[in-house]
Design an enzyme around this catalytic site. Sequence first.
Site, mmCIF file in Angstrom:
data_model
loop_
_atom_site.group_PDB
_atom_site.id
_atom_site.type_symbol
_atom_site.label_atom_id
_atom_site.label_comp_id
_atom_site.label_asym_id
_atom_site.label_seq_id
_atom_site.Cartn_x
_atom_site.Cartn_y
_atom_site.Cartn_z
ATOM 1 N N HIS A 115 -7.245 -1.791 -0.509
ATOM 2 C CA HIS A 115 -6.482 -0.608 -0.082
ATOM 3 C C HIS A 115 -6.236 -0.548 1.427
ATOM 4 O O HIS A 115 -6.258 0.523 2.028
ATOM 5 C CB HIS A 115 -7.167 0.663 -0.549
ATOM 6 C CG HIS A 115 -7.161 0.859 -2.035
ATOM 7 N ND1 HIS A 115 -6.225 0.265 -2.863
ATOM 8 C CD2 HIS A 115 -7.973 1.601 -2.844
ATOM 9 C CE1 HIS A 115 -6.455 0.639 -4.115
ATOM 10 N NE2 HIS A 115 -7.503 1.433 -4.141
ATOM 11 N N HIS A 189 -3.054 8.495 -4.308
ATOM 12 C CA HIS A 189 -4.267 8.263 -5.092
ATOM 13 C C HIS A 189 -4.952 9.568 -5.502
ATOM 14 O O HIS A 189 -6.184 9.692 -5.408
ATOM 15 C CB HIS A 189 -5.234 7.383 -4.291
ATOM 16 C CG HIS A 189 -6.097 6.487 -5.124
ATOM 17 N ND1 HIS A 189 -7.181 6.947 -5.833
ATOM 18 C CD2 HIS A 189 -6.037 5.148 -5.364
ATOM 19 C CE1 HIS A 189 -7.762 5.942 -6.456
ATOM 20 N NE2 HIS A 189 -7.089 4.828 -6.194
ATOM 21 N N GLU A 327 -0.681 5.464 -10.367
ATOM 22 C CA GLU A 327 -0.421 4.857 -9.070
ATOM 23 C C GLU A 327 0.791 3.920 -9.139
ATOM 24 O O GLU A 327 0.642 2.719 -9.402
ATOM 25 C CB GLU A 327 -1.645 4.069 -8.607
ATOM 26 C CG GLU A 327 -2.938 4.849 -8.577
ATOM 27 C CD GLU A 327 -4.129 3.948 -8.332
ATOM 28 O OE1 GLU A 327 -4.046 3.063 -7.443
ATOM 29 O OE2 GLU A 327 -5.143 4.096 -9.043
#
Length: 362
Positions: A115, A189, A327
């Site tokens: 991420h 998220h 997502e």
Amino acid sequence: MASQPKINRLSITQLPFGTLSNGESAALFTLSNSNGVRIKISNYGGIIVALETLDKNAVSSDIVLGYDDIKAYENDPYYLGAIIGRYAGRIDQGLLSIDDKTYQLDINNNDNQLHGGHKALNKKLWQATTESSAEKVSLILQHTSPDGDNGFPGNVDFTVKYSLNCRNELAVEYFANTDKTTVINLTQHSYFNLAGHKSGDIYQHQIQINADYFLPMNEDIYPTGEIRAVLNSAHDFSQLSVLGKNINSNDEQVIIAKGYDNYWLSNDNVISGETFAARAFEPNSGRQLTMYSAQPCLILYTANYIDGSQTGKEHCVYQQHSAFCFEPQNLATRINGANINNTIVRPEQPFYSQTRFVFETV
């Protein structure tokens, strides 16, 4: 006497949200409409801190996991509610190759980058401005990531725009401009529990994903390279399907992920905007969330690694499978599968994508 037509009202307000460990002050913005939708977003990490909607009995609940204060978000290991980037997902060994040049990225998750690395977009204080009109209220967040940030090439100007309208739609728009060829894979998220953030597991939720194919993962949670049909599998959500049916099953992919954590490859009519990418329904509350995105893939993630070690809002201790994430991303397509080249952005081609979340009761 004739009844008066309902007046739809929108508002956006700002309050302090505490002081970060570096001394900077964070803010909390509240976007609301007259239908009972209220969304609280911080300029720290672009985090959706709370999202309140009415159920079928007009009772309001906060339907996203989160924390009560900014210090908890600084220490959050789960990316609750945050903007993810520069690169959502894992990059093996942190090795990135673009146009025959290799970059060593920041390693922050065992032997990979996850991420975007340490202090990625979810840990930055963004510059915030607001806009209001009769149609929508918007929070505009801006941040410049310098060349070499977490190892990525290019100075990149990011803008994320959150907008709420009177039709109970939350739009999230992503803009990025770079001065050097780089990779960009952004997503939001938020962890949703449509029964309310402190209501326990999501096994009664029903999920639908408009995708005929998904990508199996190996033991290291990387795509194997196979593109597999969802038909007759635990990953078939072509119709509304109860999550609890297979989330603890002996399906190999479910065992690897400890739940669901795969890429689904969106059908053409999703990418063209003709229909939704994914939908979730919770029968007790009657709440339904429908997500639209032109991105070519999405991950359904079911909070598999939340383990009770973090105390969330209202002193709630969140557990495994207590929420789900939708997502949307641009990493994987039905032609190439997962390929980092799908995420390359060049100076002459700025990045843009939009995701819409529609909230209603059924």
